[in-house]
Design a protein around this motif. Structure first.
Motif, PDB file in Angstrom:
ATOM      1  N   MET A 160       1.038  -1.216   0.066  1.00  0.00           N
ATOM      2  CA  MET A 160      -0.061   0.215  -0.140  1.00  0.00           C
ATOM      3  C   MET A 160       0.841   1.268   0.143  1.00  0.00           C
ATOM      4  O   MET A 160       1.695   1.288   0.740  1.00  0.00           O
ATOM      5  CB  MET A 160      -0.839   0.221   1.303  1.00  0.00           C
ATOM      6  CG  MET A 160      -1.790   1.458   1.399  1.00  0.00           C
ATOM      7  SD  MET A 160      -2.544   1.199   2.790  1.00  0.00           S
ATOM      8  CE  MET A 160      -4.379   0.529   2.401  1.00  0.00           C
ATOM      9  N   ILE A 161       0.756   2.070  -1.009  1.00  0.00           N
ATOM     10  CA  ILE A 161       1.177   3.424  -1.029  1.00  0.00           C
ATOM     11  C   ILE A 161       1.202   4.115   0.373  1.00  0.00           C
ATOM     12  O   ILE A 161       0.140   4.510   0.601  1.00  0.00           O
ATOM     13  CB  ILE A 161       0.991   4.154  -2.278  1.00  0.00           C
ATOM     14  CG1 ILE A 161       1.151   3.579  -3.480  1.00  0.00           C
ATOM     15  CG2 ILE A 161       1.571   5.513  -2.154  1.00  0.00           C
ATOM     16  CD1 ILE A 161       0.561   3.996  -4.825  1.00  0.00           C
ATOM     17  N   GLY A 162       2.213   4.679   0.986  1.00  0.00           N
ATOM     18  CA  GLY A 162       2.436   5.569   1.854  1.00  0.00           C
ATOM     19  C   GLY A 162       2.404   4.819   3.204  1.00  0.00           C
ATOM     20  O   GLY A 162       2.452   5.404   4.353  1.00  0.00           O
ATOM     21  N   SER A 163       2.044   3.468   3.151  1.00  0.00           N
ATOM     22  CA  SER A 163       2.185   2.490   4.445  1.00  0.00           C
ATOM     23  C   SER A 163       3.561   2.368   4.902  1.00  0.00           C
ATOM     24  O   SER A 163       4.454   2.062   4.202  1.00  0.00           O
ATOM     25  CB  SER A 163       1.559   1.194   4.246  1.00  0.00           C
ATOM     26  OG  SER A 163       1.546   0.482   5.448  1.00  0.00           O
ATOM     27  N   THR A 164       3.844   2.634   6.280  1.00  0.00           N
ATOM     28  CA  THR A 164       5.202   2.414   7.087  1.00  0.00           C
ATOM     29  C   THR A 164       4.995   0.990   7.564  1.00  0.00           C
ATOM     30  O   THR A 164       5.921   0.524   8.137  1.00  0.00           O
ATOM     31  CB  THR A 164       5.402   3.264   8.159  1.00  0.00           C
ATOM     32  OG1 THR A 164       4.263   3.504   8.740  1.00  0.00           O
ATOM     33  CG2 THR A 164       5.510   4.886   7.343  1.00  0.00           C
ATOM     34  N   ASP A 165       3.809   0.381   7.871  1.00  0.00           N
ATOM     35  CA  ASP A 165       3.579  -1.024   8.348  1.00  0.00           C
ATOM     36  C   ASP A 165       3.887  -2.174   7.476  1.00  0.00           C
ATOM     37  O   ASP A 165       3.832  -1.989   6.250  1.00  0.00           O
ATOM     38  CB  ASP A 165       2.183  -1.006   9.060  1.00  0.00           C
ATOM     39  CG  ASP A 165       1.840  -0.323   9.906  1.00  0.00           C
ATOM     40  OD1 ASP A 165       2.772   0.325  10.802  1.00  0.00           O
ATOM     41  OD2 ASP A 165       0.564   0.061  10.085  1.00  0.00           O
ATOM     42  N   ASN A 166       4.241  -3.286   7.976  1.00  0.00           N
ATOM     43  CA  ASN A 166       4.603  -4.253   7.093  1.00  0.00           C
ATOM     44  C   ASN A 166       3.476  -4.546   6.299  1.00  0.00           C
ATOM     45  O   ASN A 166       2.124  -4.503   6.576  1.00  0.00           O
ATOM     46  CB  ASN A 166       4.720  -5.578   7.975  1.00  0.00           C
ATOM     47  CG  ASN A 166       6.042  -5.367   8.487  1.00  0.00           C
ATOM     48  OD1 ASN A 166       6.836  -4.460   8.360  1.00  0.00           O
ATOM     49  ND2 ASN A 166       6.573  -6.298   9.353  1.00  0.00           N
ATOM     50  N   MET A 167       3.439  -5.381   4.997  1.00  0.00           N
ATOM     51  CA  MET A 167       2.516  -6.045   4.273  1.00  0.00           C
ATOM     52  C   MET A 167       2.327  -7.285   4.706  1.00  0.00           C
ATOM     53  O   MET A 167       3.252  -7.886   4.946  1.00  0.00           O
ATOM     54  CB  MET A 167       3.005  -5.882   2.808  1.00  0.00           C
ATOM     55  CG  MET A 167       1.836  -6.460   1.745  1.00  0.00           C
ATOM     56  SD  MET A 167       2.072  -6.441  -0.039  1.00  0.00           S
ATOM     57  CE  MET A 167       3.914  -7.104  -0.346  1.00  0.00           C
ATOM     58  N   TYR A 168       1.145  -7.698   4.767  1.00  0.00           N
ATOM     59  CA  TYR A 168       0.783  -9.233   5.560  1.00  0.00           C
ATOM     60  C   TYR A 168      -0.223  -9.633   4.438  1.00  0.00           C
ATOM     61  O   TYR A 168      -1.328  -9.048   4.246  1.00  0.00           O
ATOM     62  CB  TYR A 168       0.373  -9.063   6.954  1.00  0.00           C
ATOM     63  CG  TYR A 168      -0.300 -10.245   7.390  1.00  0.00           C
ATOM     64  CD1 TYR A 168       0.551 -10.893   8.322  1.00  0.00           C
ATOM     65  CD2 TYR A 168      -1.640 -10.646   7.239  1.00  0.00           C
ATOM     66  CE1 TYR A 168       0.271 -12.260   8.788  1.00  0.00           C
ATOM     67  CE2 TYR A 168      -2.145 -11.695   8.010  1.00  0.00           C
ATOM     68  CZ  TYR A 168      -1.357 -12.793   8.874  1.00  0.00           C
ATOM     69  OH  TYR A 168      -1.514 -13.667   9.303  1.00  0.00           O
ATOM     70  N   ILE A 169       0.060 -10.891   4.100  1.00  0.00           N
ATOM     71  CA  ILE A 169      -0.990 -11.821   3.350  1.00  0.00           C
ATOM     72  C   ILE A 169      -0.966 -13.169   3.968  1.00  0.00           C
ATOM     73  O   ILE A 169      -0.222 -13.569   4.112  1.00  0.00           O
ATOM     74  CB  ILE A 169      -0.504 -11.725   1.991  1.00  0.00           C
ATOM     75  CG1 ILE A 169      -0.253 -10.539   1.345  1.00  0.00           C
ATOM     76  CG2 ILE A 169      -1.598 -12.545   1.042  1.00  0.00           C
ATOM     77  CD1 ILE A 169       0.655 -10.310   0.058  1.00  0.00           C
TER      78      ILE A 169
END
Length: 148
Positions: free
Chosen positions: A82-91
């Motif tokens: 996600m653009i602008g997200s500082t959190d980890n990507m989780y799937i």
């Protein structure tokens, strides 16, 4: 068959679980995505492309990655986080094979996979196959005939 997918900081989805099961919690044999433009239908499809890209990257990561013009893990993360997200990507993918459920989880920071986990039926009960983080590696010993 896929039962559900949970997405956090993936493309336009900040935090969502999409359930592909019927009322009896069985995976549906056919899923149709309908709706107006711009609501994320293509992003749902692209999570499965990401899964394929991750497996391709794993197959060539150590030896052939520098020789082939394939995407590396940073490219895959950059294209999907996600653009602008500082959190980890989780799937998280929930799946069933022969009517037995399992889960596959992959979590990334901005540059690499920081957590990967697979659990599924091993013998009779749902078991952890592997759980890998930057700090520890846990691989189920029952998957191998010997320690070697």
């Amino acid at each position: 068959m896929f039962e559900y997918v949970t997405l956090k900081n993936f493309k336009s989805f900040e935090n969502i679980t999409i359930d592909f099961r019927d009322r009896q919690k069985k995976a549906k044999p056919l899923i149709l995505l309908l709706g107006p433009n711009g609501i994320g239908k293509s992003n749902i499809v692209s999570v499965f492309e990401l899964l394929s890209d991750l497996f391709d990257t794993m197959n060539v990561r150590d030896f052939l990655e520098s020789l082939l013009s394939r995407k590396d893990i940073e490219d895959i993360i950059h294209e999907n986080k996600m653009i602008g997200s500082t959190d980890n990507m989780y799937i998280e993918f929930g799946f069933s094979i022969n009517e037995k459920s399992g889960t596959y989880i992959v979590e990334t920071n901005d540059t690499q996979i920081v957590h990967e986990r697979l659990s599924y039926i091993l013998v009779k009960n749902k078991s952890l196959y592997f759980d890998i983080t930057q700090d520890k590696i846990n691989i189920n010993r029952k998957l191998f005939a010997t320690k070697e």
